[in-house]
Write a protein that holds these residues in place. Structure first.
Motif, PDB file in Angstrom:
ATOM      1  N   ALA A   1      -5.147   0.003   3.146  1.00  0.00           N
ATOM      2  CA  ALA A   1      -4.932   0.958   2.049  1.00  0.00           C
ATOM      3  C   ALA A   1      -5.531   2.326   2.367  1.00  0.00           C
ATOM      4  O   ALA A   1      -4.886   3.358   2.144  1.00  0.00           O
ATOM      5  CB  ALA A   1      -5.519   0.409   0.754  1.00  0.00           C
ATOM      6  N   TYR A   2      -6.753   2.349   2.893  1.00  0.00           N
ATOM      7  CA  TYR A   2      -7.393   3.628   3.173  1.00  0.00           C
ATOM      8  C   TYR A   2      -6.753   4.330   4.362  1.00  0.00           C
ATOM      9  O   TYR A   2      -6.592   5.555   4.356  1.00  0.00           O
ATOM     10  CB  TYR A   2      -8.902   3.447   3.347  1.00  0.00           C
ATOM     11  CG  TYR A   2      -9.574   3.224   2.012  1.00  0.00           C
ATOM     12  CD1 TYR A   2     -10.005   4.290   1.248  1.00  0.00           C
ATOM     13  CD2 TYR A   2      -9.716   1.948   1.481  1.00  0.00           C
ATOM     14  CE1 TYR A   2     -10.578   4.103  -0.003  1.00  0.00           C
ATOM     15  CE2 TYR A   2     -10.281   1.739   0.234  1.00  0.00           C
ATOM     16  CZ  TYR A   2     -10.712   2.819  -0.498  1.00  0.00           C
ATOM     17  OH  TYR A   2     -11.263   2.634  -1.739  1.00  0.00           O
ATOM     18  N   LEU A   3      -6.353   3.574   5.376  1.00  0.00           N
ATOM     19  CA  LEU A   3      -5.666   4.193   6.508  1.00  0.00           C
ATOM     20  C   LEU A   3      -4.292   4.725   6.103  1.00  0.00           C
ATOM     21  O   LEU A   3      -3.901   5.830   6.512  1.00  0.00           O
ATOM     22  CB  LEU A   3      -5.518   3.180   7.657  1.00  0.00           C
ATOM     23  CG  LEU A   3      -6.784   2.871   8.447  1.00  0.00           C
ATOM     24  CD1 LEU A   3      -6.542   1.736   9.432  1.00  0.00           C
ATOM     25  CD2 LEU A   3      -7.274   4.113   9.182  1.00  0.00           C
ATOM     26  N   ILE A   4      -3.580   3.944   5.304  1.00  0.00           N
ATOM     27  CA  ILE A   4      -2.258   4.380   4.830  1.00  0.00           C
ATOM     28  C   ILE A   4      -2.402   5.651   3.994  1.00  0.00           C
ATOM     29  O   ILE A   4      -1.645   6.616   4.173  1.00  0.00           O
ATOM     30  CB  ILE A   4      -1.588   3.265   4.001  1.00  0.00           C
ATOM     31  CG1 ILE A   4      -1.230   2.069   4.872  1.00  0.00           C
ATOM     32  CG2 ILE A   4      -0.379   3.779   3.224  1.00  0.00           C
ATOM     33  CD1 ILE A   4      -0.001   2.223   5.715  1.00  0.00           C
TER      34      ILE A   4
ATOM     35  N   ALA B   1       0.830  -1.208   0.000  1.00  0.00           N
ATOM     36  CA  ALA B   1       0.000   0.000   0.000  1.00  0.00           C
ATOM     37  C   ALA B   1       0.865   1.259   0.000  1.00  0.00           C
ATOM     38  O   ALA B   1       0.618   2.198  -0.766  1.00  0.00           O
ATOM     39  CB  ALA B   1      -0.941  -0.010   1.207  1.00  0.00           C
ATOM     40  N   VAL B   2       1.881   1.281   0.833  1.00  0.00           N
ATOM     41  CA  VAL B   2       2.758   2.456   0.896  1.00  0.00           C
ATOM     42  C   VAL B   2       3.515   2.628  -0.418  1.00  0.00           C
ATOM     43  O   VAL B   2       3.601   3.734  -0.967  1.00  0.00           O
ATOM     44  CB  VAL B   2       3.752   2.333   2.084  1.00  0.00           C
ATOM     45  CG1 VAL B   2       4.823   3.403   2.014  1.00  0.00           C
ATOM     46  CG2 VAL B   2       3.004   2.412   3.406  1.00  0.00           C
ATOM     47  N   THR B   3       4.028   1.537  -0.947  1.00  0.00           N
ATOM     48  CA  THR B   3       4.824   1.594  -2.177  1.00  0.00           C
ATOM     49  C   THR B   3       4.016   2.119  -3.359  1.00  0.00           C
ATOM     50  O   THR B   3       4.512   2.923  -4.146  1.00  0.00           O
ATOM     51  CB  THR B   3       5.387   0.194  -2.502  1.00  0.00           C
ATOM     52  OG1 THR B   3       6.151  -0.264  -1.392  1.00  0.00           O
ATOM     53  CG2 THR B   3       6.254   0.220  -3.733  1.00  0.00           C
ATOM     54  N   PHE B   4       2.785   1.681  -3.475  1.00  0.00           N
ATOM     55  CA  PHE B   4       1.969   2.104  -4.614  1.00  0.00           C
ATOM     56  C   PHE B   4       1.305   3.459  -4.379  1.00  0.00           C
ATOM     57  O   PHE B   4       0.978   4.147  -5.343  1.00  0.00           O
ATOM     58  CB  PHE B   4       0.912   1.048  -4.933  1.00  0.00           C
ATOM     59  CG  PHE B   4       1.412  -0.083  -5.783  1.00  0.00           C
ATOM     60  CD1 PHE B   4       0.881  -0.305  -7.039  1.00  0.00           C
ATOM     61  CD2 PHE B   4       2.417  -0.928  -5.335  1.00  0.00           C
ATOM     62  CE1 PHE B   4       1.338  -1.351  -7.833  1.00  0.00           C
ATOM     63  CE2 PHE B   4       2.881  -1.970  -6.120  1.00  0.00           C
ATOM     64  CZ  PHE B   4       2.346  -2.183  -7.368  1.00  0.00           C
ATOM     65  N   ALA B   5       1.094   3.859  -3.131  1.00  0.00           N
ATOM     66  CA  ALA B   5       0.421   5.132  -2.849  1.00  0.00           C
ATOM     67  C   ALA B   5       1.377   6.327  -2.957  1.00  0.00           C
ATOM     68  O   ALA B   5       0.976   7.401  -3.416  1.00  0.00           O
ATOM     69  CB  ALA B   5      -0.208   5.096  -1.457  1.00  0.00           C
TER      70      ALA B   5
ATOM     71  N   PHE C   1      -4.868   3.077  -5.842  1.00  0.00           N
ATOM     72  CA  PHE C   1      -3.551   2.512  -6.153  1.00  0.00           C
ATOM     73  C   PHE C   1      -2.987   1.731  -4.972  1.00  0.00           C
ATOM     74  O   PHE C   1      -2.321   0.713  -5.156  1.00  0.00           O
ATOM     75  CB  PHE C   1      -2.600   3.638  -6.575  1.00  0.00           C
ATOM     76  CG  PHE C   1      -3.169   4.473  -7.682  1.00  0.00           C
ATOM     77  CD1 PHE C   1      -3.238   3.965  -8.970  1.00  0.00           C
ATOM     78  CD2 PHE C   1      -3.667   5.741  -7.442  1.00  0.00           C
ATOM     79  CE1 PHE C   1      -3.783   4.714 -10.004  1.00  0.00           C
ATOM     80  CE2 PHE C   1      -4.213   6.498  -8.462  1.00  0.00           C
ATOM     81  CZ  PHE C   1      -4.268   5.978  -9.755  1.00  0.00           C
ATOM     82  N   ALA C   2      -3.271   2.199  -3.767  1.00  0.00           N
ATOM     83  CA  ALA C   2      -2.778   1.509  -2.570  1.00  0.00           C
ATOM     84  C   ALA C   2      -3.402   0.123  -2.434  1.00  0.00           C
ATOM     85  O   ALA C   2      -2.733  -0.837  -2.047  1.00  0.00           O
ATOM     86  CB  ALA C   2      -3.060   2.353  -1.328  1.00  0.00           C
ATOM     87  N   VAL C   3      -4.685   0.006  -2.773  1.00  0.00           N
ATOM     88  CA  VAL C   3      -5.360  -1.302  -2.715  1.00  0.00           C
ATOM     89  C   VAL C   3      -4.716  -2.264  -3.704  1.00  0.00           C
ATOM     90  O   VAL C   3      -4.430  -3.420  -3.371  1.00  0.00           O
ATOM     91  CB  VAL C   3      -6.880  -1.156  -2.992  1.00  0.00           C
ATOM     92  CG1 VAL C   3      -7.532  -2.495  -3.273  1.00  0.00           C
ATOM     93  CG2 VAL C   3      -7.575  -0.477  -1.824  1.00  0.00           C
TER      94      VAL C   3
END
Length: 179
Positions: A133-136, A66-70, A167-169
């Motif tokens: 994903a949403y929290l990140i 999630a972090v990498t894609f967000a 994107f994070a998901v």
């Protein structure tokens, strides 16, 4: 009358018989070792084939994904402008579309060897992936001060979170499934 050497041979077991027994016991030990090695290999093979149950390692992978894609999308001004201009209805549709794609990826694809675990008929991985994903995404927007830079209202902050979380998901699912 027999000679002493013949009498000794008859009383004492033949050395050839002892050698055969030693060979047999050596072979039996080697066969036991082979058998136990085969059993260990079978157990390892079964463990690899067993479906992956959701655990802390999976959650850590989801966070990394999630972090990498967000992060790359977090710093684009175009995304900030879209978050300001998009209506709440469209934002909700993007949220539902993201959840739908995530559900299809997790529940219906055969990409990963995942164990089917559900809570109220919803896959656990879908819940963890979307929650993370949403929290990140919301956390990264706050952490990097994007809210202040883009001058978001509460609704625009939510829109930006939903957009970045798309994107994070995808990242969380991808990293979790690829092992």
């Amino acid at each position: 009358m027999m000679s002493e050497s013949n009498a000794d041979r008859m009383m004492n077991p033949e050395p050839e018989h002892d050698i055969d027994n030693e060979r047999r016991t050596k072979m039996e030990k080697q066969l036991e070792e082979l058998y136990s090695s085969i059993q260990e290999l079978k157990k390892e093979s079964e463990m690899r084939k067993a479906p992956d149950k959701l655990g802390w390692d999976d959650i850590a992978q989801e966070i990394v994904g999630a972090v990498t894609f967000a992060l790359p999308f977090l710093f684009t001004g175009e995304l900030w402008e879209i978050a300001k201009d998009i209506s709440m209805e469209r934002s909700v549709m993007i949220l539902l579309m993201t959840l739908g794609v995530a559900y299809l990826f997790i529940a219906k694809s055969r990409i990963g060897n995942l164990k089917r675990e559900e809570v109220f008929h919803i896959p656990k991985r879908l819940l963890t992936v979307t929650g993370i994903a949403y929290l990140i995404s919301a956390g990264l927007i706050y952490l990097y001060g994007i809210n202040g830079l883009a001058d978001f209202t509460a609704g625009q902050y939510l829109n930006a979170t939903i957009l970045i979380s798309t994107f994070a998901v995808i990242g969380a699912i991808t990293v979790d499934m690829v092992k």
